[in-house]
Design an enzyme around this catalytic site. Sequence first.
Site, PDB file in Angstrom:
ATOM      1  N   THR A 130       1.147  -1.581  -0.197  1.00 60.47           N
ATOM      2  CA  THR A 130      -0.094   0.207  -0.082  1.00 60.47           C
ATOM      3  C   THR A 130       0.744   0.690   0.055  1.00 60.47           C
ATOM      4  O   THR A 130       0.734   2.348  -0.832  1.00 60.47           O
ATOM      5  CB  THR A 130      -1.057   0.003   0.839  1.00 60.47           C
ATOM      6  N   VAL A 131       2.084   0.524   0.722  1.00 66.82           N
ATOM      7  CA  VAL A 131       3.052   2.575   1.032  1.00 66.82           C
ATOM      8  C   VAL A 131       3.178   2.435   0.481  1.00 66.82           C
ATOM      9  O   VAL A 131       3.865   3.255  -0.908  1.00 66.82           O
ATOM     10  CB  VAL A 131       3.490   2.643   2.068  1.00 66.82           C
ATOM     11  N   GLU A 133       8.626   9.574   8.785  1.00 66.51           N
ATOM     12  CA  GLU A 133       7.817  10.747   9.490  1.00 66.51           C
ATOM     13  C   GLU A 133       6.601   9.515   9.120  1.00 66.51           C
ATOM     14  O   GLU A 133       5.268   9.580  10.111  1.00 66.51           O
ATOM     15  CB  GLU A 133       7.483  11.618   8.981  1.00 66.51           C
ATOM     16  N   VAL A 176       4.420   6.869  12.215  1.00 66.17           N
ATOM     17  CA  VAL A 176       3.985   7.268  13.425  1.00 66.17           C
ATOM     18  C   VAL A 176       2.202   8.469  12.804  1.00 66.17           C
ATOM     19  O   VAL A 176       2.882   9.145  12.175  1.00 66.17           O
ATOM     20  CB  VAL A 176       4.674   8.101  14.505  1.00 66.17           C
ATOM     21  N   ILE A 223      -0.068  12.233   9.751  1.00 68.20           N
ATOM     22  CA  ILE A 223      -0.184  13.878  10.634  1.00 68.20           C
ATOM     23  C   ILE A 223       1.404  13.404  10.631  1.00 68.20           C
ATOM     24  O   ILE A 223       2.331  12.825  11.040  1.00 68.20           O
ATOM     25  CB  ILE A 223      -0.200  13.134  11.734  1.00 68.20           C
ATOM     26  N   GLY A 251      -6.910  -0.858   2.658  1.00 66.86           N
ATOM     27  CA  GLY A 251      -5.845  -0.207   3.553  1.00 66.86           C
ATOM     28  C   GLY A 251      -5.192   0.552   4.271  1.00 66.86           C
ATOM     29  O   GLY A 251      -3.876   0.906   4.676  1.00 66.86           O
ATOM     30  N   LYS A 278       4.423   2.619  17.777  1.00 66.29           N
ATOM     31  CA  LYS A 278       4.698   4.555  17.665  1.00 66.29           C
ATOM     32  C   LYS A 278       4.292   5.193  18.987  1.00 66.29           C
ATOM     33  O   LYS A 278       4.841   5.684  19.204  1.00 66.29           O
ATOM     34  CB  LYS A 278       2.467   4.973  17.305  1.00 66.29           C
ATOM     35  N   GLY A 288      -3.204   4.928   5.725  1.00 66.70           N
ATOM     36  CA  GLY A 288      -4.169   4.897   4.380  1.00 66.70           C
ATOM     37  C   GLY A 288      -2.246   4.736   2.839  1.00 66.70           C
ATOM     38  O   GLY A 288      -1.764   5.620   3.219  1.00 66.70           O
TER      39      GLY A 288
HETATM   40  N1  HSE Z   1      -2.306  -0.095  10.741  1.00 63.64           N
HETATM   41  C1  HSE Z   1      -1.802   1.066  10.583  1.00 63.64           C
HETATM   42  C2  HSE Z   1      -3.020   1.636  11.204  1.00 63.64           C
HETATM   43  C3  HSE Z   1      -1.562   1.734   9.458  1.00 63.64           C
HETATM   44  O1  HSE Z   1      -4.740   1.110  11.087  1.00 63.64           O
HETATM   45  O2  HSE Z   1      -2.960   2.952  11.898  1.00 63.64           O
HETATM   46  C4  HSE Z   1      -1.241   3.372   9.383  1.00 63.64           C
HETATM   47  O3  HSE Z   1       0.656   3.163  10.944  1.00 63.64           O
END
Ligand code: HSE
Length: 408
Positions: A10-11, A126, A129, A133, A184, A202, A299
């Site tokens: 995804t990322v 970045e 976490v 944001i 996602g 995180k 996302g």
């Molecule tokens: N699975 C994580 C979430 C993805 O839902 O926050 C983003 O870090």
Amino acid sequence: MKIGLLGLGTVGAGAYEIIENQKGRLQEFYQEELTVERILVRNLNKKRPVEVPDGKLTCDADEILNDPSIDVILSLMGGMEPAKTYILKALQNGKHVITSNKAVVAANLSLFLNEAKKSNVAFLFEGAVGGGIPIIKPLKQQRRLNQIEAIEGILNGTTNFILTQMMENKLEFDTVLADAQARGYAEADPSADIDGFDVQRKIAILSSLAYGQEIPTEKVYTRGIRSIRGIDTDYFQSKNLDVKLVASSAQQDDAISIWVEPCIVDPSHRFYAIKNSDNVVSFIGHLSGRLDFVGAGAGMDPTANAVISDLMDILDNHYQADIIPLAIAKNVGPTHASQDYYLRVDLLSCTKSEQARLAEQLLNLGLANNQEIYQGMIEGIEASMMRAIVSDVEKECGSIFYARRLRG
Ligand code: HSE
């Protein structure tokens, strides 16, 4: 600048698309061409969310990590290994590294920062976490003068989405989790989301940076939302409350209290309005007071955008001052303060003698019994006592959900 991309999930797909679609603007701004030179994937023939020209894909990491023409590695694959080995090798080979993999960052933060310092390259994360944001950069900048006293936040998009949908649309947990996966938001193994480990990582990363001490994830007391049921959300709705998975840490003298737990908030609380996959990170500094950062917590596009913002910091040459030396953390643990809690315990599957023993404790705490389901608010109980009750009930037989009341 030549980029090596590790992972096209995804990322990774999101970052690739931004670089390709914004090539002209990036080149105009930086007077330099940005090219994704090679992409590491596990399977060359898998169908992918983005189209990639033949020849860019490889299954051999060394073709990327040992290529002297590649300046930056975007390590956007999940899991601990081989991500850790690849990041270390890239740093040792003098390449900047950007990653959104919070598991590997939380477990190796000092190691990676030290390697980056030795090689005089950037190690930036970045996207690890808070999804989209921008929080790591402001935190690293602020902590230089503005002593961070506490951090609090909703740090997982999947669980916030699940809780919002259960509360607002009365949907079942499993249905909403499947939806979060399709969008996602969820990790490949969603237990990282619903059992709280993603948030644990995180808050450990944020707290390590904020307090300048490496905080091991196993020191973060962590509960997820796996056991929440409609009976709990119905109760919260009847009391005009909302439920969130919250992470918190605070530094007092030389001790750090840190935890991840479901919490209930009333409409006046600033977390009440944070819905669906949005996240919030608040930190309190001795000069700034409270600062709140709100936005999409998961996302493809928001997280990929955070990754690309790190890339722009490298292009701007804004990474040198980011390297924070981390001491070994001392006195890290859960809070012991008295709190108010919601508690629901289901003793239906217990033997009669277990039921009788636990029921006595639960009735003494003031919970109401409805056919062996005990439910209600407990006022002013020490967090450590609450944890002991939970572990006793879970060890014996019962299913349990609890949430701390968050005020302020
Ligand atoms: N699975 C994580 C979430 C993805 O839902 O926050 C983003 O870090």
